[in-house]
Design an enzyme around this catalytic site. Structure first.
Site, PDB file in Angstrom:
ATOM      1  NE  ARG A  65      -3.720   0.458   0.158  1.00  0.00           N
ATOM      2  CZ  ARG A  65      -4.986   0.470   0.528  1.00  0.00           C
ATOM      3  NH1 ARG A  65      -5.650  -0.658   0.704  1.00  0.00           N
ATOM      4  NH2 ARG A  65      -5.620   1.609   0.719  1.00  0.00           N
ATOM      5  CE  LYS A 121       2.229   0.146   4.196  1.00  0.00           C
ATOM      6  NZ  LYS A 121       2.672  -1.067   4.913  1.00  0.00           N
TER       7      LYS A 121
HETATM    8  C1  F58 Z   1      -0.485  -4.064   8.961  1.00  0.00           C
HETATM    9  N1  F58 Z   1      -1.624  -3.253   9.255  1.00  0.00           N
HETATM   10  C2  F58 Z   1       0.803  -3.434   9.435  1.00  0.00           C
HETATM   11  N2  F58 Z   1      -3.686  -2.382   8.791  1.00  0.00           N
HETATM   12  O1  F58 Z   1       0.928  -2.139   8.882  1.00  0.00           O
HETATM   13  C3  F58 Z   1       1.963  -4.327   9.005  1.00  0.00           C
HETATM   14  O2  F58 Z   1       3.173  -3.828   9.501  1.00  0.00           O
HETATM   15  C4  F58 Z   1       1.747  -5.733   9.529  1.00  0.00           C
HETATM   16  O3  F58 Z   1       2.689  -6.611   8.993  1.00  0.00           O
HETATM   17  C5  F58 Z   1       0.370  -6.245   9.145  1.00  0.00           C
HETATM   18  O4  F58 Z   1      -0.630  -5.340   9.569  1.00  0.00           O
HETATM   19  C6  F58 Z   1       0.067  -7.594   9.754  1.00  0.00           C
HETATM   20  O5  F58 Z   1       0.302  -7.578  11.122  1.00  0.00           O
HETATM   21  C7  F58 Z   1      -2.621  -3.123   8.364  1.00  0.00           C
HETATM   22  O6  F58 Z   1      -2.580  -3.676   7.281  1.00  0.00           O
HETATM   23  C8  F58 Z   1      -4.748  -2.037   8.037  1.00  0.00           C
HETATM   24  O7  F58 Z   1      -4.749  -2.157   6.840  1.00  0.00           O
HETATM   25  C9  F58 Z   1      -5.957  -1.494   8.771  1.00  0.00           C
HETATM   26  C10 F58 Z   1      -7.187  -1.637   7.918  1.00  0.00           C
HETATM   27  C11 F58 Z   1      -8.391  -1.014   8.591  1.00  0.00           C
HETATM   28  C12 F58 Z   1      -8.173   0.422   8.995  1.00  0.00           C
HETATM   29  C13 F58 Z   1      -6.928   0.570   9.823  1.00  0.00           C
HETATM   30  C14 F58 Z   1      -5.713  -0.063   9.182  1.00  0.00           C
END
Ligand code: F58
Length: 842
Positions: free
Chosen positions: A569, A574
């Protein structure tokens, strides 16, 4: 036994006709033809690839269903503890290839399809990705489901059946354009369960009454009701008969098609409108990555999904006729981030309001049941909901939250008397204007374990955002479970050639169920034929990606150039901007060289991909800049093959399966302390690519495992970030001179209208450079020079790659799931009797 419940004669009839799945090519073909001719009402004269995909999927689905039924029976009969994984996102990607490989029948399908006139690869390509997630968090949930089934754990996933998954990204004139992803036209992988429905209540008001004993009982009355309908997706384990269930809820009007009373009164439009309102709840996935926006519909989605799932879980528990106190011995619920935190409140409501338990007894059960996984320290991603919105949508839940908070603050007060600021800091209700409910705090208070997703991240949450809670609850409540990825999809499926080369050295496919066995390939480090084959496979994967780049962007790239990939993303933290500024710097340096000097340069292809949240202006500017730089650099005759820059449209799981095996180096370059873990870093290394990265997230543990000679680390450390930021704001902030030249080129219009990129530049130069792009720029550029040098020595490079892959065993999601199972859920696998360990099929 289960069978004994059916009378003898009927049992005989049923077992006589018991369906069994296809086992060989002939039986497979028969199933495909049957589905083409009956289910699809076609024939060999009009069976195109799409119909062949449908029939093949249906044949596999039928097989899965049989194992799935047996798994459910087995787990019900065993009557042991189950885990429920609540996630608003499951980024599954394609199912057919995965099902073929996990069941061990891909060869059968391949030969069967060939005899019917199709190539299995083309048929697999027909499938639309199931893209019910944004990025890492959703893909992690998908990897976990694969591991849970492969390890035979009794586990269910619960999520929402969005009609529209993450949008499709089109790049038009260098800009991102979002197109809706309507993916449900034909989905053979889901089973509607029209008999499994739950009516979910919203709005209304709360009334109190007293029972005979004088106890106050709360009644939540009135409001609006929406119906949740279950859709089940079978999740096949690898080399096991265990097939678990992912249950996704779809919303529809509780009154059925539409309100007949209104209809008969001539209010046709409004009766249809009610129906549409209900269906809106599960209509669309929110496309934000690491950002919470506080929209009412989002909170509605959360409660709808949580309430339906809990109803289902409680219904299953009640069948066992156990005492409520045994609930946590039968049920573990894992909260994937704070999105399902309402489940804590909902279970407390069920136990107190509907089942009549005392508050304390209920609360003991609740906290023993839940575990909470945190995925971020970014403040803008921490969920908060206004008290007013709660009051309106879920009035009874707000009361319960206030009570949870009251009792919690009382215990804090007892433990730390007279610390009013502590009470203010940890209160679940933030005393702001307007007042807000802090969901992460609620999740911590209502769970028995809280975990981060990589060591650095788990340490950071203990010392920063959740510090006070460590003092209150003790450090043992907080733990780390470093993320992992499934080697089935991310090695076996995505990189079949590398997988079989590894198999030839390990001696079996056992590394797919015990990834630590990869260490055996280190013994072949000096085996010439092995090394040659290794390099050959990488080149083959790069050729495949080069072809894809050509067909999707028109840009021709040289497969022997160094492929440098950043796909994830798009987000300022990032730092794709750091990457593209680095590319510009490289371009300027090449331009300044003589043709003679240029001959010594290492040719590179810079590959970008990833979606920007639709409302994220800066992220969209980054995409635009990458495309503009590409169109200048790729057409510059001085540069030729020395540098190409491409942006791959619509990055998703199935594209990751092509891109990941083809990288030489990939970029994981977040500002230190911002990326909780990252998981694509693991995927790239597992596929024989090296990485350039910051000391952040799981990069640190990857370094520990593979050795620091095999990774290119650069940049400032997490512990220094705060001071650096402070110095930008209050000290003198000078921009790195090389970066200043990059800005100069942009502002001269080298890549089109400089106004288009103004905010990317000013964020760094004039607005404090929050993500430390300038501070890390020099180190980044220098480290890329080291990458170029290292790549020139191909023998050394291959040694690094092989050594790294050999040491990646730790990052299997199997290891990760076993840690959750032992340390948080306390669950045991349930195997089919006479099922041996390890490989059974395939
Ligand atoms: C991701 N979070 C982290 N959140 O950014 C990444 O470092 C990690 O490896 C991964 O989780 C798994 O633990 C992430 O993808 C979101 O996309 C959410 C979606 C809903 C709204 C808030 C953020």
């Amino acid at each position: 036994s289960v069978e004994a419940s059916i009378p003898e004669p009927q049992r005989v009839a049923w077992t006589k006709h018991q369906v069994s799945g296809f086992k060989d090519t002939d039986e497979f073909e028969k199933e495909v033809v049957r589905h083409v001719e009956t289910t699809l009402a076609r024939s060999m004269f009009n069976c195109d690839e799409s119909a062949a995909y449908s029939a093949t999927s249906l044949a596999f689905r039928d097989r899965l269903i049989l194992e799935w039924n047996r798994t459910q029976q087995r787990q019900t009969f065993a009557d042991s503890k189950r885990v429920y994984y609540l996630s608003l996102e499951f980024l599954m990607g394609r199912a057919l290839d995965n099902a073929m490989l996990n069941i061990g029948l891909k060869d059968v399908a391949k030969s069967g399809l060939a005899e019917l006139g199709f190539r299995v690869e083309d048929i697999i390509e027909q499938e639309h990705d199931a893209a019910l997630g944004n990025g890492g968090l959703g893909r992690l949930a998908a990897c976990f489901l694969d591991s849970l089934a492969s390890l035979n754990y009794p586990a269910w996933g619960y999520g929402l059946r969005y009609r529209y998954g993450i949008f499709k990204q089109e790049i038009i004139d260098g800009y991102q354009v979002e197109v809706p992803d309507y993916w449900l036209d034909f989905n053979p992988w889901e089973f509607p369960r029209f008999d499994v429905t739950v009516d979910i209540q919203f709005y209304g008001s709360v009334h109190k009454s007293q029972d005979e004993s004088g106890k106050t009982i709360s009644h939540w009355e009135g409001g609006e009701t929406v119906r949740a309908v279950a859709y089940d997706v079978p999740i096949p384990g690898y080399a096991t008969s265990t097939t678990n269930n992912l249950r996704l809820w779809s919303s529809k009007a509780a009154s059925g098609e539409f309100d007949f009373q209104k209809f008969n009164n001539g209010e046709y439009e409004s009766s249809v409108a009610d129906q549409q309102r209900a269906e809106t709840i599960s209509a669309v996935l929110y496309p934000n990555d690491n950002l919470e926006r506080g929209k009412e519909l989002r909170l509605k989605q959360q409660y709808f999904w949580v309430a339906a799932s809990l109803y289902d879980i409680v219904r299953r528990f009640k069948k066992s006729r156990r005492a409520w106190s045994e609930f946590p011995e039968q049920v573990a619920i894992q909260l994937n981030d704070t999105h399902p935190t309402l489940a804590i409140v909902e279970l407390q409501r069920i136990l107190v309001d509907l089942e009549g338990l005392d508050w304390e007894d209920a609360w003991r059960i609740v906290t023993a049941t839940f575990g909470y996984t945190n995925h971020t320290v970014l403040p803008e991603a921490l969920e908060k909901w206004s008290v007013g919105l709660f009051q309106h949508l879920l009035p009874r839940h707000l009361q319960i939250i206030y009570d949870i908070n009251l009792f919690f603050l009382q215990t804090v007060e007892r433990k730390f008397p007279n610390d009013r600021d502590l009470l203010r800091r940890v209160s679940i209700i933030e005393e702001s204007q307007p007042k807000m409910v802090r969901m992460a705090f609620l999740a911590i208070v209502g769970s028995h374990k809280v975990n981060g997703v990589a060591e650095l991240h788990s340490d950071l949450i203990k010392t920063t955002i959740f510090k006070d809670f460590v003092n209150i609850f003790g450090v043992d409540k907080f733990t780390n479970v470093t993320n992992g990825i499934t080697p089935r999809r991310w090695l076996y499926q995505a990189n079949p050639r590398l997988s079989s080369l590894i198999e030839s050295k390990v001696g079996s496919k056992d590394f797919l169920v015990d990834l630590t066995l990869l260490n055996k390939i280190e013994l072949s480090l000096n085996d010439k034929a092995f090394r040659k084959e290794w390099a050959d496979i990488k080149l083959g994967n790069k050729v495949r990606l080069a072809n894809y780049i050509k067909s999707s962007t028109g840009v021709v790239v040289n497969p022997t150039a160094l492929f440098d990939v950043q796909v994830k993303r798009i987000h300022e933290y990032k730092r794709q901007q750091l990457n593209i500024f680095g590319v510009i710097h490289r371009y300027l340096a090449l331009k300044a060289q003589t043709p003679e000097e240029r001959k010594k340069a290492q040719p590179r292809v810079s590959i970008f991909g990833g979606k920007a949240a639709p409302g994220y202006w800066m992220a969209k500017q980054i995409i635009h800049l990458v495309n503009q730089v590409g169109s200048v650099v790729n057409n510059d005759k001085d540069i030729g093959d020395l540098l190409k820059v491409v942006f791959l449209e619509d990055y998703n799981v199935s594209k990751a399966e092509i891109i990941t095996p083809a990288s030489d180096i990939s970029e994981h370059i977040s500002t230190a302390g911002t990326e909780a873990s990252g998981t694509s870093n693991m995927k790239f290394v597992l596929n024989g690519g090296l990485i350039i990265g910051t000391c952040d997230g799981a990069n640190i543990e990857i370094t520990r495992e593979i050795g620091e000679n095999n990774i290119f680390l650069f940049g400032n450390l997490a512990e220094d970030v705060e001071d650096l930021r402070h110095s930008h704001t209050y000290g003198s902030h000078t921009i790195d001179p090389d970066l200043a030249k990059v800005f100069e080129a942009i502002e001269k219009g080298t890549f089109g209208n400089p106004a288009d990129f103004a905010s990317l530049v000013t964020a760094i130069r004039d607005h404090g450079d929050y993500y430390l792009v300038s501070d890390d720029f020099h180190s980044y550029v220098e480290t890329h020079a080291l990458v170029d040098e290292a790549y020139k020595n191909q023998e050394e490079w291959v040694t690094k790659c092989i050594t790294s892959v050999a040491r990646m065993g730790f990052f299997s999601s199997d290891r990760c799931i076993n840690e959750y199972a032992e340390g948080i859920w306390n669950i045991e696998p349930i195997k089919e009797e006479n099922q041996s360990d390890g490989l059974q099929k395939g």
